[in-house]
Design an enzyme around this catalytic site. Structure first.
Site, PDB file in Angstrom:
ATOM      1  N   ASP A  11       0.869  -1.173   0.000  1.00 21.60           N
ATOM      2  CA  ASP A  11       0.000   0.000   0.000  1.00 21.60           C
ATOM      3  C   ASP A  11       0.909   1.227   0.000  1.00 21.60           C
ATOM      4  O   ASP A  11       2.075   1.153   0.406  1.00 21.60           O
ATOM      5  CB  ASP A  11      -0.883  -0.045   1.252  1.00 21.60           C
ATOM      6  CG  ASP A  11      -1.643   1.244   1.475  1.00 21.60           C
ATOM      7  OD1 ASP A  11      -2.338   1.687   0.540  1.00 21.60           O
ATOM      8  OD2 ASP A  11      -1.550   1.811   2.584  1.00 21.60           O
ATOM      9  N   LEU A  12       0.382   2.365  -0.453  1.00 25.47           N
ATOM     10  CA  LEU A  12       1.201   3.574  -0.516  1.00 25.47           C
ATOM     11  C   LEU A  12       1.029   4.467   0.710  1.00 25.47           C
ATOM     12  O   LEU A  12       1.872   4.483   1.590  1.00 25.47           O
ATOM     13  CB  LEU A  12       0.889   4.358  -1.799  1.00 25.47           C
ATOM     14  CG  LEU A  12       1.353   3.709  -3.110  1.00 25.47           C
ATOM     15  CD1 LEU A  12       0.926   4.558  -4.301  1.00 25.47           C
ATOM     16  CD2 LEU A  12       2.860   3.494  -3.112  1.00 25.47           C
ATOM     17  N   ASP A  13      -0.064   5.213   0.782  1.00 23.36           N
ATOM     18  CA  ASP A  13      -0.235   6.211   1.840  1.00 23.36           C
ATOM     19  C   ASP A  13      -0.315   5.577   3.225  1.00 23.36           C
ATOM     20  O   ASP A  13      -1.087   4.646   3.453  1.00 23.36           O
ATOM     21  CB  ASP A  13      -1.503   7.029   1.570  1.00 23.36           C
ATOM     22  CG  ASP A  13      -1.402   7.801   0.274  1.00 23.36           C
ATOM     23  OD1 ASP A  13      -0.659   8.790   0.230  1.00 23.36           O
ATOM     24  OD2 ASP A  13      -2.050   7.385  -0.706  1.00 23.36           O
ATOM     25  N   THR A  45      -2.965   0.022  -4.264  1.00 23.57           N
ATOM     26  CA  THR A  45      -3.343   1.310  -3.683  1.00 23.57           C
ATOM     27  C   THR A  45      -4.755   1.724  -4.063  1.00 23.57           C
ATOM     28  O   THR A  45      -5.299   1.266  -5.073  1.00 23.57           O
ATOM     29  CB  THR A  45      -2.343   2.407  -4.148  1.00 23.57           C
ATOM     30  OG1 THR A  45      -2.740   3.670  -3.620  1.00 23.57           O
ATOM     31  CG2 THR A  45      -2.291   2.507  -5.665  1.00 23.57           C
ATOM     32  N   GLY A  46      -5.321   2.601  -3.265  1.00 21.86           N
ATOM     33  CA  GLY A  46      -6.592   3.210  -3.625  1.00 21.86           C
ATOM     34  C   GLY A  46      -6.412   4.334  -4.620  1.00 21.86           C
ATOM     35  O   GLY A  46      -7.376   4.795  -5.232  1.00 21.86           O
ATOM     36  N   LYS A 199      -8.735  -4.736  -2.705  1.00 21.68           N
ATOM     37  CA  LYS A 199      -7.365  -5.013  -3.123  1.00 21.68           C
ATOM     38  C   LYS A 199      -7.056  -6.501  -3.257  1.00 21.68           C
ATOM     39  O   LYS A 199      -6.187  -6.891  -4.046  1.00 21.68           O
ATOM     40  CB  LYS A 199      -6.374  -4.362  -2.153  1.00 21.68           C
ATOM     41  CG  LYS A 199      -6.382  -2.846  -2.202  1.00 21.68           C
ATOM     42  CD  LYS A 199      -5.346  -2.269  -1.255  1.00 21.68           C
ATOM     43  CE  LYS A 199      -5.376  -0.753  -1.233  1.00 21.68           C
ATOM     44  NZ  LYS A 199      -4.347  -0.196  -0.337  1.00 21.68           N
ATOM     45  N   ASP A 222      -2.378  -0.198   6.203  1.00 22.58           N
ATOM     46  CA  ASP A 222      -2.607   0.577   7.428  1.00 22.58           C
ATOM     47  C   ASP A 222      -4.057   0.981   7.636  1.00 22.58           C
ATOM     48  O   ASP A 222      -4.421   1.388   8.736  1.00 22.58           O
ATOM     49  CB  ASP A 222      -1.741   1.844   7.418  1.00 22.58           C
ATOM     50  CG  ASP A 222      -2.242   2.876   6.407  1.00 22.58           C
ATOM     51  OD1 ASP A 222      -2.424   2.517   5.221  1.00 22.58           O
ATOM     52  OD2 ASP A 222      -2.462   4.037   6.797  1.00 22.58           O
ATOM     53  N   ASN A 225      -9.222   0.076   3.855  1.00 17.76           N
ATOM     54  CA  ASN A 225      -9.226  -0.428   2.484  1.00 17.76           C
ATOM     55  C   ASN A 225      -8.157  -1.499   2.261  1.00 17.76           C
ATOM     56  O   ASN A 225      -8.032  -2.038   1.158  1.00 17.76           O
ATOM     57  CB  ASN A 225      -9.068   0.706   1.466  1.00 17.76           C
ATOM     58  CG  ASN A 225      -7.721   1.406   1.561  1.00 17.76           C
ATOM     59  OD1 ASN A 225      -7.080   1.421   2.611  1.00 17.76           O
ATOM     60  ND2 ASN A 225      -7.291   1.989   0.455  1.00 17.76           N
TER      61      ASN A 225
END
Length: 284
Positions: A11-13, A45-46, A199, A222, A225
């Site tokens: 995941d990114l953020d 990622t979203g 995801k 985190d 999602n």
């Protein structure tokens, strides 16, 4: 087939990225070493493609990518790869847009892959979700008039006192067709995608493509999602800064995104011997 090869989903953020939206030099070095050791690294990622491709290139990836929380699964560098795009039916989107008008939300915008349709001009939204060179991707004006295709996702910026009422209405009226989640940063946003999209859908497709067994899938996240992805992965890892619900279902906890959580976990778990000495307390 390499039996010890792992699929690593990032995941990114709040996970790979620091609060300054950067990848730390240490975590980047560890991820690239994992790739050099034969492991497969993907971004899940979203975010849309346009807001994640820079990190894909920074890591030197040549793998498929999961965007919009699974509504778009594609390969940025191999256009022969079987793209899976699962948008919302436009008819449903229009009903939700009318509901948003009834609730007098601050704004609504739809995304069709990398194109943005913004109901009302909002400089803050444009600054957060687009770059200065992406103006040609933006259409501003009533979504009821301008949205003619099935959108990949809808994002709603509701008034704070209407958030729970709006989500309850969406669940009551559209539960069989949509999934909706709430963001908390930088302000409350409700994100809507098609039912059954998350995801883990992307992770399953990519794992099948590379013949990676479930027990060799490592996923980091985190937020809510990431729940399905963390639960699906054989090695589900919640970041130290992650929500409690995610930590409860994860197999492991890593340090926070500000403390090289991904880098320290992978260096230890995959026994990447050439990385710098790391702390031994990454598991909680």
């Amino acid at each position: 087939m390499q039996t010890n090869r792992h699929l690593i989903a990032l995941d990114l953020d709040g996970t790979l990225l620091t609060e300054q939206k950067k990848i730390s030099s240490y975590t980047k070095a560890v991820v690239q070493e994992a790739i050099n050791n034969g492991h497969i690294v993907v971004i899940a990622t979203g975010r849309p493609h346009r807001a994640s491709i820079m990190y894909y290139h920074e890591l030197g990836l040549t793998t498929p990518m999961v965007n919009f929380n699974g509504a778009l699964i594609h390969h940025p560098t191999d256009h022969k790869w079987d793209v899976l795009h699962t948008p919302l039916p436009n008819r449903t989107a229009k009903k939700i847009i009318q509901t948003c008008y009834d609730f007098e939300v601050h704004n609504i915008f739809a995304e069709i892959r990398d194109n943005i349709y913004l109901d009302r001009y909002d400089e803050q939204i444009l600054n957060i979700f687009t770059e200065p060179d992406q103006e040609e991707m933006i259409t501003i004006g009533s979504l009821k008039n301008h949205l003619t295709e099935d959108p990949t996702s809808l994002l709603i910026h509701p008034k704070d006192h209407h958030i729970e009422d709006l989500r309850e209405y969406l669940s009551d009226k559209h539960a069989s067709i949509i999934e909706h989640r709430k963001w908390g940063v930088p302000w409350n946003v409700i994100e809507i995608v098609r039912k059954g999209i998350n995801k883990s859908v992307g992770l399953k497709k990519i794992a099948h493509y590379f013949h990676i067994p479930n027990q060799n899938i490592i996923a980091f996240g985190d937020e809510d999602n990431d729940l399905e992805m963390i639960e699906y992965a054989g090695v589900g890892v919640a970041m130290g800064n992650g929500i409690q619900e995610l930590k409860q279902i994860a197999n492991y906890h890593a340090k926070t995104n500000e403390e090289d959580g991904i880098g320290t976990f992978l260096a230890d778990y995959l026994k990447l011997e050439t990385t710098p000495t790391i702390a031994k307390d990454i598991f909680e």
